[in-house]
Structures are given as structure tokens and as C-alpha cells.
Motif scaffolding. Structure first.
Motif, PDB file in Angstrom:
ATOM      1  N   MET A   1      81.667  68.155 111.516  1.00  0.00           N
ATOM      2  CA  MET A   1      80.611  68.419 110.562  1.00  0.00           C
ATOM      3  C   MET A   1      81.145  69.357 109.479  1.00  0.00           C
ATOM      4  SD  MET A   1      76.820  70.049 111.147  1.00  0.00           S
ATOM      5  CE  MET A   1      76.452  68.794 112.347  1.00  0.00           C
ATOM      6  N   THR A   2      80.727  69.138 108.276  1.00  0.00           N
ATOM      7  CA  THR A   2      81.198  69.926 107.142  1.00  0.00           C
ATOM      8  C   THR A   2      80.431  71.233 107.011  1.00  0.00           C
ATOM      9  OG1 THR A   2      81.816  67.938 105.929  1.00  0.00           O
ATOM     10  CG2 THR A   2      81.479  69.922 104.632  1.00  0.00           C
ATOM     11  N   THR A   3      81.164  72.302 106.819  1.00  0.00           N
ATOM     12  CA  THR A   3      80.585  73.594 106.459  1.00  0.00           C
ATOM     13  C   THR A   3      80.801  73.787 104.966  1.00  0.00           C
ATOM     14  OG1 THR A   3      80.774  74.679 108.607  1.00  0.00           O
ATOM     15  CG2 THR A   3      80.883  76.106 106.674  1.00  0.00           C
ATOM     16  N   TRP A   4      79.741  74.178 104.303  1.00  0.00           N
ATOM     17  CA  TRP A   4      79.789  74.404 102.857  1.00  0.00           C
ATOM     18  C   TRP A   4      79.912  75.898 102.556  1.00  0.00           C
ATOM     19  CZ3 TRP A   4      79.955  70.894  98.947  1.00  0.00           C
ATOM     20  CH2 TRP A   4      79.753  69.552  99.304  1.00  0.00           C
ATOM     21  N   ILE A   5      80.794  76.215 101.639  1.00  0.00           N
ATOM     22  CA  ILE A   5      80.863  77.554 101.055  1.00  0.00           C
ATOM     23  C   ILE A   5      80.240  77.432  99.675  1.00  0.00           C
ATOM     24  CG2 ILE A   5      82.314  79.445 100.273  1.00  0.00           C
ATOM     25  CD1 ILE A   5      84.539  78.316 102.131  1.00  0.00           C
ATOM     26  N   THR A   6      79.111  78.089  99.496  1.00  0.00           N
ATOM     27  CA  THR A   6      78.430  78.093  98.212  1.00  0.00           C
ATOM     28  C   THR A   6      78.730  79.428  97.540  1.00  0.00           C
ATOM     29  OG1 THR A   6      76.667  76.711  99.128  1.00  0.00           O
ATOM     30  CG2 THR A   6      76.194  77.871  97.062  1.00  0.00           C
ATOM     31  N   VAL A   7      79.301  79.364  96.360  1.00  0.00           N
ATOM     32  CA  VAL A   7      79.700  80.579  95.641  1.00  0.00           C
ATOM     33  C   VAL A   7      78.814  80.745  94.414  1.00  0.00           C
ATOM     34  CG1 VAL A   7      81.605  81.808  94.518  1.00  0.00           C
ATOM     35  CG2 VAL A   7      82.097  80.207  96.365  1.00  0.00           C
ATOM     36  N   CYS A   8      78.242  81.932  94.272  1.00  0.00           N
ATOM     37  CA  CYS A   8      77.454  82.249  93.085  1.00  0.00           C
ATOM     38  C   CYS A   8      78.416  82.515  91.932  1.00  0.00           C
ATOM     39  CB  CYS A   8      76.586  83.480  93.329  1.00  0.00           C
ATOM     40  SG  CYS A   8      75.646  83.965  91.863  1.00  0.00           S
ATOM     41  N   GLY A  66      72.058  72.046 110.917  1.00  0.00           N
ATOM     42  CA  GLY A  66      71.865  72.317 112.327  1.00  0.00           C
ATOM     43  C   GLY A  66      72.570  73.555 112.858  1.00  0.00           C
ATOM     44  N   LYS A  67      73.109  74.384 111.958  1.00  0.00           N
ATOM     45  CA  LYS A  67      73.838  75.577 112.384  1.00  0.00           C
ATOM     46  C   LYS A  67      73.268  76.829 111.725  1.00  0.00           C
ATOM     47  CE  LYS A  67      78.300  73.323 113.072  1.00  0.00           C
ATOM     48  NZ  LYS A  67      79.748  73.478 112.878  1.00  0.00           N
ATOM     49  N   LEU A  68      73.602  77.979 112.313  1.00  0.00           N
ATOM     50  CA  LEU A  68      73.275  79.245 111.673  1.00  0.00           C
ATOM     51  C   LEU A  68      73.909  79.270 110.291  1.00  0.00           C
ATOM     52  CD1 LEU A  68      74.006  81.609 114.675  1.00  0.00           C
ATOM     53  CD2 LEU A  68      71.761  81.245 113.624  1.00  0.00           C
ATOM     54  N   ALA A  69      73.214  79.878 109.344  1.00  0.00           N
ATOM     55  CA  ALA A  69      73.728  80.021 107.980  1.00  0.00           C
ATOM     56  C   ALA A  69      73.838  81.511 107.663  1.00  0.00           C
ATOM     57  CB  ALA A  69      72.791  79.333 106.987  1.00  0.00           C
ATOM     58  N   TYR A  70      74.759  81.853 106.802  1.00  0.00           N
ATOM     59  CA  TYR A  70      75.022  83.255 106.492  1.00  0.00           C
ATOM     60  C   TYR A  70      75.134  83.455 104.992  1.00  0.00           C
ATOM     61  CZ  TYR A  70      76.301  83.381 111.411  1.00  0.00           C
ATOM     62  OH  TYR A  70      76.281  83.278 112.777  1.00  0.00           O
ATOM     63  N   ILE A  85      87.218  84.246 103.557  1.00  0.00           N
ATOM     64  CA  ILE A  85      85.998  83.438 103.470  1.00  0.00           C
ATOM     65  C   ILE A  85      86.258  82.036 104.008  1.00  0.00           C
ATOM     66  CG2 ILE A  85      84.422  82.312 101.840  1.00  0.00           C
ATOM     67  CD1 ILE A  85      84.737  84.932 100.102  1.00  0.00           C
ATOM     68  N   VAL A  86      87.354  81.435 103.588  1.00  0.00           N
ATOM     69  CA  VAL A  86      87.678  80.070 104.027  1.00  0.00           C
ATOM     70  C   VAL A  86      88.025  80.042 105.516  1.00  0.00           C
ATOM     71  CG1 VAL A  86      89.293  78.143 103.729  1.00  0.00           C
ATOM     72  CG2 VAL A  86      88.351  79.316 101.723  1.00  0.00           C
ATOM     73  N   GLU A  87      88.740  81.048 105.994  1.00  0.00           N
ATOM     74  CA  GLU A  87      89.061  81.104 107.420  1.00  0.00           C
ATOM     75  C   GLU A  87      87.778  81.195 108.249  1.00  0.00           C
ATOM     76  OE1 GLU A  87      91.386  83.890 110.709  1.00  0.00           O
ATOM     77  OE2 GLU A  87      91.790  84.231 108.584  1.00  0.00           O
ATOM     78  N   TYR A  88      86.839  82.041 107.821  1.00  0.00           N
ATOM     79  CA  TYR A  88      85.572  82.152 108.532  1.00  0.00           C
ATOM     80  C   TYR A  88      84.808  80.821 108.479  1.00  0.00           C
ATOM     81  CZ  TYR A  88      81.106  83.654 110.258  1.00  0.00           C
ATOM     82  OH  TYR A  88      79.964  83.742 111.016  1.00  0.00           O
ATOM     83  N   ALA A  89      84.775  80.189 107.315  1.00  0.00           N
ATOM     84  CA  ALA A  89      84.070  78.908 107.171  1.00  0.00           C
ATOM     85  C   ALA A  89      84.686  77.841 108.077  1.00  0.00           C
ATOM     86  CB  ALA A  89      84.079  78.454 105.719  1.00  0.00           C
ATOM     87  N   SER A  90      85.996  77.859 108.237  1.00  0.00           N
ATOM     88  CA  SER A  90      86.660  76.907 109.129  1.00  0.00           C
ATOM     89  C   SER A  90      86.232  77.126 110.575  1.00  0.00           C
ATOM     90  CB  SER A  90      88.180  77.041 109.010  1.00  0.00           C
ATOM     91  OG  SER A  90      88.614  76.645 107.739  1.00  0.00           O
ATOM     92  N   LYS A  91      86.105  78.385 110.970  1.00  0.00           N
ATOM     93  CA  LYS A  91      85.649  78.710 112.324  1.00  0.00           C
ATOM     94  C   LYS A  91      84.178  78.321 112.496  1.00  0.00           C
ATOM     95  CE  LYS A  91      88.978  82.467 112.898  1.00  0.00           C
ATOM     96  NZ  LYS A  91      89.767  81.956 114.007  1.00  0.00           N
ATOM     97  N   HIS A  92      83.386  78.513 111.451  1.00  0.00           N
ATOM     98  CA  HIS A  92      81.983  78.093 111.448  1.00  0.00           C
ATOM     99  C   HIS A  92      81.907  76.583 111.639  1.00  0.00           C
ATOM    100  CE1 HIS A  92      78.113  76.982 109.506  1.00  0.00           C
ATOM    101  NE2 HIS A  92      77.684  78.158 109.945  1.00  0.00           N
ATOM    102  N   GLY A  98      77.485  77.393 114.774  1.00  0.00           N
ATOM    103  CA  GLY A  98      77.749  78.159 113.561  1.00  0.00           C
ATOM    104  C   GLY A  98      78.045  79.618 113.844  1.00  0.00           C
ATOM    105  N   GLN A  99      77.888  80.024 115.084  1.00  0.00           N
ATOM    106  CA  GLN A  99      78.173  81.412 115.446  1.00  0.00           C
ATOM    107  C   GLN A  99      79.657  81.540 115.772  1.00  0.00           C
ATOM    108  OE1 GLN A  99      75.555  83.040 118.365  1.00  0.00           O
ATOM    109  NE2 GLN A  99      76.335  85.100 118.107  1.00  0.00           N
ATOM    110  N   VAL A 100      80.284  82.532 115.154  1.00  0.00           N
ATOM    111  CA  VAL A 100      81.705  82.805 115.371  1.00  0.00           C
ATOM    112  C   VAL A 100      81.801  84.166 116.057  1.00  0.00           C
ATOM    113  CG1 VAL A 100      83.936  83.173 114.238  1.00  0.00           C
ATOM    114  CG2 VAL A 100      82.317  81.488 113.291  1.00  0.00           C
ATOM    115  N   PRO A 101      82.484  84.252 117.199  1.00  0.00           N
ATOM    116  CA  PRO A 101      82.600  85.537 117.883  1.00  0.00           C
ATOM    117  C   PRO A 101      83.218  86.606 116.973  1.00  0.00           C
ATOM    118  CG  PRO A 101      83.402  83.769 119.303  1.00  0.00           C
ATOM    119  CD  PRO A 101      83.170  83.178 117.939  1.00  0.00           C
ATOM    120  N   PHE A 102      82.687  87.818 117.052  1.00  0.00           N
ATOM    121  CA  PHE A 102      83.140  88.915 116.190  1.00  0.00           C
ATOM    122  C   PHE A 102      84.650  89.103 116.254  1.00  0.00           C
ATOM    123  CE2 PHE A 102      84.124  93.412 115.461  1.00  0.00           C
ATOM    124  CZ  PHE A 102      83.618  93.575 114.172  1.00  0.00           C
ATOM    125  N   ARG A 103      85.226  88.981 117.428  1.00  0.00           N
ATOM    126  CA  ARG A 103      86.671  89.190 117.583  1.00  0.00           C
ATOM    127  C   ARG A 103      87.489  88.173 116.787  1.00  0.00           C
ATOM    128  NH1 ARG A 103      84.683  87.076 122.128  1.00  0.00           N
ATOM    129  NH2 ARG A 103      85.528  85.122 122.897  1.00  0.00           N
TER     130      ARG A 103
END
Length: 124
Positions: A1-8, A66-70, A85-92, A98-103
Motif C-alpha cells: 500500500m502506498t504511503t503519501w508524504i504531503t508537503v505544504c 486504513g492507517k494512522l496518519a500523522y 521524512i522519507v525513511e519514516y514514510a517507508s516504515k509507515h 501505520g504505527q512505527v515503533p519509536f526505536r
């Protein structure tokens, strides 16, 4: 499933000056994120004009159906910020919820979370 990074792309830091910096801080961040996301599996980017988080600029949203959004903010337009940002989005994208462990959070995104939104219900 695709995660979108929306940038203002309209975000501006308090010290932004149109005469010395023709692009907004958000445009610079969007360019850096787009470059970092090029070829990233399961991640796409898009730009929007205003996420209404002006006091937290520069803002991005991480979303997938269907996932948590941040919502994250207070970024500069550095390559390090964009890569985090991209590394986190990849883990998402790899997470079922959509939850990524803090560690597993990249250092570049720690301290930048503004809000978390539960997924929308499947149907009414």
C-alpha cells in the motif's frame, strides 16, 4: 500500500524574506523530499498549498488508506530532514497499521510530530 508524504509548499519560517529567498521554505522542503523519495518503495509525494499549521512550519503529512496518519512540522529544508521524512514514510508504508515503533524512528523526525489521526472508518 502506498504511503503519501504531503508537503505544504506555502510554509514560511518567521525569518523568510521574498527578496533574498524567492522560493518559500515549503517549496525548498518539497524539492528535498521529492528528491529523497525518488525510487523509495511504497512512498509517493505531493504538494499542497497550506496545511494550516503555520506556527509549526514547515509541515508535512504522512497518510495511507486504513492507517494512522500523522502531521509533522518545524522542519528545515535540509537533505537530512528530507531523508528522515522519507525513511519514516517507508516504515509507515511497511506497517499494517501505520504505527512505527519509536526505536525505529529516524533521528531527523524526532520532536517533529504535531498530531496523529486514527484511520477513517471503512463505511458508514
Amino acid at each position: 500500500m502506498t504511503t503519501w508524504i504531503t508537503v505544504c509548499d506555502t510554509c514560511k519560517h518567521d525569518d523568510w524574506n521574498a527578496e533574498t529567498q524567492p522560493q518559500t521554505d515549503g517549496e525548498l522542503l518539497a524539492e528535498a523530499v521529492e528528491k529523497a523519495a525518488n525510487g523509495a518503495d511504497g512512498v509517493k509525494t505531493r504538494r499542497v498549498s497550506c496545511l494550516m499549521g503555520c506556527s509549526h512550519s514547515c509541515n508535512i503529512a504522512i497518510q495511507a488508506p486504513g492507517k494512522l496518519a500523522y502531521t509533522l512540522g518545524k522542519f528545515d529544508s535540509s537533505e537530512d530532514a528530507a531523508m528522515g521524512i522519507v525513511e519514516y514514510a517507508s516504515k509507515h508504508a511497511a506497517s499494517d497499521t501505520g504505527q512505527v515503533p519509536f526505536r525505529e524512528w529516524p533521528k531527523a523526525i524526532k520532536g517533529h510530530f504535531i498530531t496523529r489521526h486514527p484511520p477513517l472508518p471503512d463505511s458508514e
